[in-house]
Structure formats: C-alpha cells, structure tokens
Scaffold this motif. Sequence first.
Motif, PDB file in Angstrom:
ATOM      1  N   ALA A 483       0.813  -1.218   0.000  1.00 46.78           N
ATOM      2  CA  ALA A 483       0.000   0.000   0.000  1.00 46.78           C
ATOM      3  C   ALA A 483       0.844   1.265   0.000  1.00 46.78           C
ATOM      4  O   ALA A 483       0.369   2.336  -0.415  1.00 46.78           O
ATOM      5  N   ASN A 484       2.093   1.168   0.464  1.00 47.41           N
ATOM      6  CA  ASN A 484       2.984   2.340   0.496  1.00 47.41           C
ATOM      7  C   ASN A 484       3.992   2.350  -0.648  1.00 47.41           C
ATOM      8  O   ASN A 484       4.951   3.112  -0.627  1.00 47.41           O
ATOM      9  N   ASN A 485       3.758   1.462  -1.643  1.00 47.88           N
ATOM     10  CA  ASN A 485       4.574   1.397  -2.869  1.00 47.88           C
ATOM     11  C   ASN A 485       5.952   0.779  -2.684  1.00 47.88           C
ATOM     12  O   ASN A 485       6.804   0.885  -3.567  1.00 47.88           O
ATOM     13  N   PHE A 486       6.200   0.111  -1.546  1.00 47.35           N
ATOM     14  CA  PHE A 486       7.414  -0.678  -1.404  1.00 47.35           C
ATOM     15  C   PHE A 486       7.232  -1.997  -2.157  1.00 47.35           C
ATOM     16  O   PHE A 486       6.126  -2.554  -2.201  1.00 47.35           O
ATOM     17  N   ILE A 487       8.314  -2.528  -2.727  1.00 50.84           N
ATOM     18  CA  ILE A 487       8.235  -3.708  -3.582  1.00 50.84           C
ATOM     19  C   ILE A 487       8.092  -4.977  -2.743  1.00 50.84           C
ATOM     20  O   ILE A 487       8.850  -5.205  -1.796  1.00 50.84           O
ATOM     21  N   VAL A 525      14.151  -0.093  -0.716  1.00 44.17           N
ATOM     22  CA  VAL A 525      12.983  -0.066  -1.599  1.00 44.17           C
ATOM     23  C   VAL A 525      12.078  -1.281  -1.386  1.00 44.17           C
ATOM     24  O   VAL A 525      10.918  -1.287  -1.804  1.00 44.17           O
ATOM     25  N   ARG A 526      12.580  -2.285  -0.672  1.00 44.65           N
ATOM     26  CA  ARG A 526      11.844  -3.539  -0.503  1.00 44.65           C
ATOM     27  C   ARG A 526      10.905  -3.484   0.702  1.00 44.65           C
ATOM     28  O   ARG A 526      11.213  -2.858   1.719  1.00 44.65           O
ATOM     29  N   HIS A 527       9.778  -4.120   0.598  1.00 47.93           N
ATOM     30  CA  HIS A 527       8.766  -4.190   1.654  1.00 47.93           C
ATOM     31  C   HIS A 527       9.363  -4.748   2.948  1.00 47.93           C
ATOM     32  O   HIS A 527      10.003  -5.793   2.955  1.00 47.93           O
ATOM     33  N   GLN A 528       9.201  -4.003   4.043  1.00 44.14           N
ATOM     34  CA  GLN A 528       9.632  -4.380   5.386  1.00 44.14           C
ATOM     35  C   GLN A 528      11.135  -4.671   5.494  1.00 44.14           C
ATOM     36  O   GLN A 528      11.561  -5.506   6.293  1.00 44.14           O
TER      37      GLN A 528
END
Length: 554
Positions: A483-487, A525-528
């Motif tokens: 939802a926050n545009n992280f991959i 850039v990656r999710h979490q």
Amino acid sequence: MAKPIILMVDDDAEVLAAVERDLRRQYGGQYRLVQSSSGAQALDSLQKLKLRNDTVALIISDQRMPEMTGVEFLKRALDIYPLTKRVLLTAYADTDAAIHAINTVRIDYYLMKPWDPPQERLYPILDDLLGNWIDSYRPPFEGVRVIGHQWSSSSHQIKDFLARNQIPYQWLDLEKNADASKLLSMIEGKPEASLPVVLFADGSSLLTPTTQQVAAKLGLKTRAEQRFYDLAIVGGGPAGLAAAVYGASEGLHTVMIENTAPGGQAGTSSYIENYLGFPVGLSGADLAHRAVTQARRFGVEILSPQEAKELHIRDSFRVLKLADDSEIYCHALVISTGVAYRKLNIPGIEKLSGSGVYYGAAMTEALNCAGDDVYVVGGANSAGQAALHFCKYARRVIMLVRGEGLSATMSYYLIERINQTDNIEIVSCTEVAEVIGEDRLEQLRLRNNRTGEERIVESSRLFIFIGAAPCTQWLPDVIHRDANNFILTGSDLQTNGKNPKGWDLDRPPYLLETSVPGVFAAGDVRHQSVKRVASAVGEGSIAIQFVHQYLATL
C-alpha cells in the motif's frame, strides 16, 4: 599542479624574443613563460588565465607601446591579478614616468634597457621579486568553481550534485566574495542574469546549467557501452553497489544505473559510526567512494547521472528504457532505487525549497550555517547524524521531533552523542506548520501536536529528514507493491500459499525476487526491509546468489 606564469609584453618582436630567451634560461624550469605583443592582447590573456584559475607570478611590460602604454596596462592588470609582481621595461627618457608609476600605480620595479649582462642586471632583481612573491603565495583551488547566490535553489542543486558525486568545487557567493563579480565580468554573454555560473579548469563556463550538462562537461558516463548485460542494477546506494561488486566479481557482465550519484541516500550521511569494520566510523561519501572504486575494479559499468524511467518484459529479457530514450537489455535485474525523503506538505514549502529549506543536504550546506540557528526535522538516524554534523558549524541546532523523544526511532549511540552535545536541543511533540519568507526562509511557524499551541521562530535554515517514500513510481504494475509502494518479494507475494498472479514458474519466488521472475529487489525499496546500511549491503550481496540460480534455469 600547473607552473606559475611569467607574462612578457612588448610590441617589439626582437626585444620580446630577448626577454623570453633570458627568462627561459633562468626561470624556465619553475615557471611557464607567456608572450603578448600588446597591452590589449595581454589583458585578454590575463582574463583567460584568470578564468582557468592559473597563477601569474610576474608581469614584465615595455613602457613604449602603441595604443596602451606599459603603465596603463600594468594598472589594469592590477585589477585582475592584484598580488602579481609587476616590472616596467624603460628607456632612459622614461625614468620619470617609471618613478611616478611606482608611487601611483604600485609597480614593483623598473628596468632600463638593455640589461646585459642579465646575471648582474636582471636575474638578481627578479630573484628578489619572485622570492617575495613565493613567500606570500598560496596555491589556487584547482577544479570546478560555482558562482551564484547563497539563497538560490538552482545554485544549491548544482552544489549538491557536485558534492554527492565527490567532485571538488569552490563556491563563490556573489554577496561575500569579491572575486565572483570580477570573474563574471570576464565571461561572455550575460552571466549576471544567468546564475549560477559554473567555471571549469579549462576556462570554459556554463550559464544556468542543468546537472546533466555539468555531468557531460565533466565527462561523467551516462551512456552504456553495450546493449545487453547479464545483470543490470537500478540504483547505486549500498544495496546496488554491493550487488554490483558481487555480481561483477563472480563473472556477470554488470551495469549499474544511478540517477544522481553513487552512494544513494546513505552517501549523503555525514558520519556512520556503527558500520562493521570501521571502529572510528566513516562518512557516507567515503563509503560510497570505496565501493565505487571496488566495483570499477571488477569491471562494473556505472552510468551516473542516468535514470531508468520504464521497465518492459520481453520474453527472457528485461528491458530498461533510460531518460535519454536509450535501452538496455538484461537477463536479470536488481532494483535498489532506495527511498527519498518525504516532502512536507505545508504552506510556503515549494517556494522556499533550496532557498533555506533543504531535504537532506547536510554535507553541502553545513559550512554556510556558521553562527546560525539550524532547525532539523526528523527523529531517525539520518536526522541525528545531520544534527551532529551541523553542531560543528551552527550556533545552535534544534531538532523538531513529532513523538515524545528519539528512543523509538534512533540508534542508542546517536542519542547518547546528541545528549552530550551542548548546542543541540530536542523539541518533542512539535511539527512545522508553515515556512515563511519571500526570496528565502525567514521564519517557521511551529505547532505542538499535543496541545495545538503555535509559535513563530526566526530561522534561515530548515533541514528535513522525515520518513521515506520508495522510488518505485517508474515501475509497471506487473511489479507488485504494498500500500505504500514498497516492492513485495519472496513469500510476501504469496496469498494462502499461492504464487502471485501471472507467475508462470513451478517454483515460488526466491527470497528477494519480485512478482516477475529474474527481477529482484534489495535494500530500502523492498517491503519491510531493515533501514540500515549494513542490511542493505547484505541484501545486495544475497540477491546475486538468487540471480545465479535464476540464470542457471535459462
């Protein structure tokens, strides 16, 4: 370092040749000899030398020249090179004029022609003059010079670009540096209306240039040598640099694309103290420089400044379209574009960005903060590192923190350092509600987010280090994001144990693989992901192991 110059001026070719012969015999090894046949030509030469920042140690000029006498020429030369020694060549009848010139135009000496033998009548005099000159000589800055106004956003952009690319430059503020106006008067066109002006070592200049124009002039590489690569990496922060080093060192034909400067956001950090293997810490710029040197040693092709603006999937190829509309094909792609500081959405912010309001830029603007009160917005490590850097120059650093304190967002060692620094003040539960000023920042309106109370403070410097927005706006929808545009990568792509829509392989995505096979994500850039330099480096190196596994299946 270039040799200092001795300039010889005489309209008589035979005399000029004799001066050059005698001076070369005695001083040719230490000085560069330059000739001019008239005062006008000599003034033009001096202006060109000044634009190249060359040093002129001595001027020897004949008095009796048509159109401009030697005294007139030396008087005008004084304005261009005020510290240069000046000698007038005279005949017997010119003695009174020469003595008058010593008293009024401040020439250093006059010599009667002829001066034979030079060992007795020339060299001892010039030796004394040059010896005195050397005693006060300070080598000039050799490199790029930027002329502009302190509060100009375009000047800040050029300075920040040069600083982040570790290109030495000298900043000449028109309001504070007397040489700046003189240099502008020597540049063709209307430089005073085209600021900033960037001067290069060869004497050439660019008026109101873009960073791409400066990069091209400096010879920075922006176009790929090949059309196809085993591995392409987009983003040159710690994750991208680590991927580049490991990929190239393990035999992959590798290209890395960075839109501003290698090092990414970490490269702007003034000091990193908790990176493994550096017990006394190092700057982000130093870390970036070491990594770039290492990557190039293994054969990585680095394109910077260059930007990837589109990604297309064509069978087994991943195709990057760059900002100049060129294309790069690769089998495997690592996305390590990192994050950018979030923008404050408050009144006045757009107007004053770069004119007292800055995102990051601690290394670029710190020297200009001497004696000022500096406000830093943010409570994470980047804000803490910046505050500790600013406090060396500023009168006071005020950290504006939205929460109750720093413990939830900042490393313990930084909090301890900040608490031990007398001129850093932490103001909690406070946000900037408005920035105020006409041509530059003048005031801040601060709001307590618990009580709603507001107050206005005087300020000319606001540095923003808040949150992080991933640089993923250029990616197609086929690269899944949160939802926050992280991959999203690896197991985060799966729903109820099922692979993402469109995934056409029997296996699940690898740990750092995106929703497109062969496209990987590493770093912030990656999710979490863990927002630390060391973890970004780790992810960049790990990604290469999965790249090898993917390439083995092609």
